[in-house]
Design a protein around this motif. Structure first.
Motif, PDB file in Angstrom:
ATOM      1  N   PRO A  76      12.427 -12.912 -15.301  1.00 19.03           N
ATOM      2  CA  PRO A  76      12.372 -14.020 -14.312  1.00 19.03           C
ATOM      3  C   PRO A  76      13.176 -13.484 -12.880  1.00 19.03           C
ATOM      4  O   PRO A  76      14.083 -13.121 -13.190  1.00 19.03           O
ATOM      5  CB  PRO A  76      13.045 -15.095 -14.996  1.00 19.03           C
ATOM      6  N   TRP A  77      12.709 -13.710 -11.809  1.00 20.02           N
ATOM      7  CA  TRP A  77      13.168 -13.583 -10.644  1.00 20.02           C
ATOM      8  C   TRP A  77      12.830 -14.330  -9.290  1.00 20.02           C
ATOM      9  O   TRP A  77      11.557 -14.554  -9.205  1.00 20.02           O
ATOM     10  CB  TRP A  77      12.761 -12.057 -10.235  1.00 20.02           C
ATOM     11  N   ASP A  78      13.735 -14.927  -8.735  1.00 16.82           N
ATOM     12  CA  ASP A  78      13.534 -16.322  -7.886  1.00 16.82           C
ATOM     13  C   ASP A  78      13.403 -14.979  -6.620  1.00 16.82           C
ATOM     14  O   ASP A  78      14.504 -14.596  -5.879  1.00 16.82           O
ATOM     15  CB  ASP A  78      14.558 -16.875  -7.638  1.00 16.82           C
ATOM     16  N   SER A  79      12.184 -14.973  -5.927  1.00 14.52           N
ATOM     17  CA  SER A  79      12.154 -14.195  -4.727  1.00 14.52           C
ATOM     18  C   SER A  79      11.776 -14.901  -3.577  1.00 14.52           C
ATOM     19  O   SER A  79      11.733 -14.399  -2.592  1.00 14.52           O
ATOM     20  CB  SER A  79      10.683 -13.288  -5.036  1.00 14.52           C
ATOM     21  N   SER A  80      12.431 -16.183  -3.726  1.00  9.40           N
ATOM     22  CA  SER A  80      12.273 -16.984  -2.472  1.00  9.40           C
ATOM     23  C   SER A  80      13.260 -16.380  -1.524  1.00  9.40           C
ATOM     24  O   SER A  80      12.908 -16.942  -0.003  1.00  9.40           O
ATOM     25  CB  SER A  80      12.634 -18.459  -2.863  1.00  9.40           C
ATOM     26  N   ASP A  81      14.327 -15.793  -1.775  1.00  9.95           N
ATOM     27  CA  ASP A  81      15.224 -15.458  -0.471  1.00  9.95           C
ATOM     28  C   ASP A  81      15.207 -13.886  -0.389  1.00  9.95           C
ATOM     29  O   ASP A  81      16.049 -13.602   0.309  1.00  9.95           O
ATOM     30  CB  ASP A  81      16.717 -15.756  -0.864  1.00  9.95           C
ATOM     31  N   VAL A  82      14.214 -13.393  -0.905  1.00  9.15           N
ATOM     32  CA  VAL A  82      13.941 -11.872  -0.534  1.00  9.15           C
ATOM     33  C   VAL A  82      13.192 -11.794   0.747  1.00  9.15           C
ATOM     34  O   VAL A  82      12.318 -12.297   1.307  1.00  9.15           O
ATOM     35  CB  VAL A  82      12.910 -11.285  -1.655  1.00  9.15           C
ATOM     36  N   SER A  83      14.010 -10.647   1.679  1.00  2.08           N
ATOM     37  CA  SER A  83      13.340 -10.335   2.926  1.00  2.08           C
ATOM     38  C   SER A  83      13.192  -8.833   3.162  1.00  2.08           C
ATOM     39  O   SER A  83      14.067  -8.149   2.501  1.00  2.08           O
ATOM     40  CB  SER A  83      14.256 -10.779   4.281  1.00  2.08           C
ATOM     41  N   PHE A  84      12.526  -8.292   3.811  1.00  2.00           N
ATOM     42  CA  PHE A  84      12.419  -6.753   4.098  1.00  2.00           C
ATOM     43  C   PHE A  84      11.975  -6.603   5.649  1.00  2.00           C
ATOM     44  O   PHE A  84      11.386  -7.403   6.221  1.00  2.00           O
ATOM     45  CB  PHE A  84      11.499  -6.224   3.064  1.00  2.00           C
ATOM     46  N   SER A  85      12.074  -5.567   5.957  1.00  2.00           N
ATOM     47  CA  SER A  85      11.951  -4.984   7.099  1.00  2.00           C
ATOM     48  C   SER A  85      10.787  -3.899   7.417  1.00  2.00           C
ATOM     49  O   SER A  85      10.677  -2.991   6.142  1.00  2.00           O
ATOM     50  CB  SER A  85      13.085  -4.240   7.961  1.00  2.00           C
ATOM     51  N   ALA A  86       9.814  -3.881   8.072  1.00  2.00           N
ATOM     52  CA  ALA A  86       8.756  -2.721   8.161  1.00  2.00           C
ATOM     53  C   ALA A  86       8.621  -2.142   9.612  1.00  2.00           C
ATOM     54  O   ALA A  86       8.655  -3.031  10.702  1.00  2.00           O
ATOM     55  CB  ALA A  86       7.544  -3.422   7.659  1.00  2.00           C
ATOM     56  N   GLN A  87       8.330  -1.069   9.770  1.00  2.00           N
ATOM     57  CA  GLN A  87       8.209  -0.464  11.167  1.00  2.00           C
ATOM     58  C   GLN A  87       6.872   0.526  11.093  1.00  2.00           C
ATOM     59  O   GLN A  87       6.737   1.131   9.822  1.00  2.00           O
ATOM     60  CB  GLN A  87       9.543   0.464  11.471  1.00  2.00           C
ATOM     61  N   MET A  88       6.158   0.553  12.141  1.00  2.00           N
ATOM     62  CA  MET A  88       5.080   1.339  12.110  1.00  2.00           C
ATOM     63  C   MET A  88       5.352   2.001  13.518  1.00  2.00           C
ATOM     64  O   MET A  88       5.594   1.268  14.667  1.00  2.00           O
ATOM     65  CB  MET A  88       3.813   0.741  12.070  1.00  2.00           C
ATOM     66  N   LEU A  89       5.268   3.328  13.607  1.00  2.00           N
ATOM     67  CA  LEU A  89       5.348   3.970  14.758  1.00  2.00           C
ATOM     68  C   LEU A  89       4.353   5.059  15.195  1.00  2.00           C
ATOM     69  O   LEU A  89       3.791   5.662  14.141  1.00  2.00           O
ATOM     70  CB  LEU A  89       6.645   5.084  14.725  1.00  2.00           C
ATOM     71  N   TRP A  90       3.719   5.040  16.191  1.00  2.00           N
ATOM     72  CA  TRP A  90       2.769   6.132  16.554  1.00  2.00           C
ATOM     73  C   TRP A  90       3.030   6.499  17.942  1.00  2.00           C
ATOM     74  O   TRP A  90       3.798   5.701  18.778  1.00  2.00           O
ATOM     75  CB  TRP A  90       1.331   5.447  16.181  1.00  2.00           C
ATOM     76  N   HIS A  91       2.440   7.651  18.472  1.00  2.00           N
ATOM     77  CA  HIS A  91       2.536   8.191  19.877  1.00  2.00           C
ATOM     78  C   HIS A  91       1.694   7.615  20.403  1.00  2.00           C
ATOM     79  O   HIS A  91       0.519   7.788  20.380  1.00  2.00           O
ATOM     80  CB  HIS A  91       2.445   9.712  19.681  1.00  2.00           C
ATOM     81  N   ARG A  92       2.233   6.911  21.677  1.00  2.00           N
ATOM     82  CA  ARG A  92       1.005   5.999  22.596  1.00  2.00           C
ATOM     83  C   ARG A  92      -0.007   7.089  23.307  1.00  2.00           C
ATOM     84  O   ARG A  92      -1.027   6.666  23.591  1.00  2.00           O
ATOM     85  CB  ARG A  92       1.713   5.271  23.394  1.00  2.00           C
ATOM     86  N   GLU A  93       0.278   8.165  23.398  1.00  2.00           N
ATOM     87  CA  GLU A  93      -0.622   9.147  24.163  1.00  2.00           C
ATOM     88  C   GLU A  93      -1.487   9.849  23.264  1.00  2.00           C
ATOM     89  O   GLU A  93      -2.256  10.904  23.516  1.00  2.00           O
ATOM     90  CB  GLU A  93       0.316  10.166  25.067  1.00  2.00           C
ATOM     91  N   LYS A  94      -1.257   9.854  21.809  1.00  2.00           N
ATOM     92  CA  LYS A  94      -2.178  10.518  20.837  1.00  2.00           C
ATOM     93  C   LYS A  94      -3.369   9.777  20.463  1.00  2.00           C
ATOM     94  O   LYS A  94      -3.302   8.413  20.614  1.00  2.00           O
ATOM     95  CB  LYS A  94      -1.347  10.683  19.507  1.00  2.00           C
ATOM     96  N   TRP A  95      -4.487  10.286  20.171  1.00  2.00           N
ATOM     97  CA  TRP A  95      -5.549   9.503  19.699  1.00  2.00           C
ATOM     98  C   TRP A  95      -5.286   9.157  18.240  1.00  2.00           C
ATOM     99  O   TRP A  95      -4.827   9.639  17.489  1.00  2.00           O
ATOM    100  CB  TRP A  95      -6.945  10.585  19.770  1.00  2.00           C
ATOM    101  N   ILE A  96      -5.866   7.889  18.425  1.00  2.00           N
ATOM    102  CA  ILE A  96      -5.881   6.967  17.013  1.00  2.00           C
ATOM    103  C   ILE A  96      -7.312   6.517  16.584  1.00  2.00           C
ATOM    104  O   ILE A  96      -8.137   6.330  17.285  1.00  2.00           O
ATOM    105  CB  ILE A  96      -5.106   5.625  17.081  1.00  2.00           C
ATOM    106  N   SER A  97      -7.592   7.196  15.128  1.00  2.00           N
ATOM    107  CA  SER A  97      -8.837   7.087  14.774  1.00  2.00           C
ATOM    108  C   SER A  97      -9.238   5.599  14.538  1.00  2.00           C
ATOM    109  O   SER A  97      -8.460   4.717  14.480  1.00  2.00           O
ATOM    110  CB  SER A  97      -8.930   7.753  13.361  1.00  2.00           C
TER     111      SER A  97
END
Length: 55
Positions: A16-37
């Motif tokens: 049993p686990w109360d996950s109501s107060d769980v938080s996390f961070s996420a980051q996405m990085l990409w080079h703005r001058e590179k082609w993105i498929s």
């Protein structure tokens, strides 16, 4: 999903686990001058949208 069989067989037990107060961070990085498929652009858009709904 990854542990479905182990849980079914009793090799693992869900705790049993109360996950109501769980938080996390996420980051996405990409080079703005590179082609993105188109696939990567779609992934970025979906990830941004989904992460906004969690916050």
């Amino acid at each position: 999903m990854a542990l479905k069989e182990e849980l079914r067989e009793g090799r693992l037990v869900a705790l049993p686990w109360d996950s109501s107060d769980v938080s996390f961070s996420a980051q996405m990085l990409w080079h703005r001058e590179k082609w993105i498929s188109p696939s990567m652009a779609a992934f970025i858009d979906i990830a941004k949208s989904e992460l906004k709904t969690l916050g």
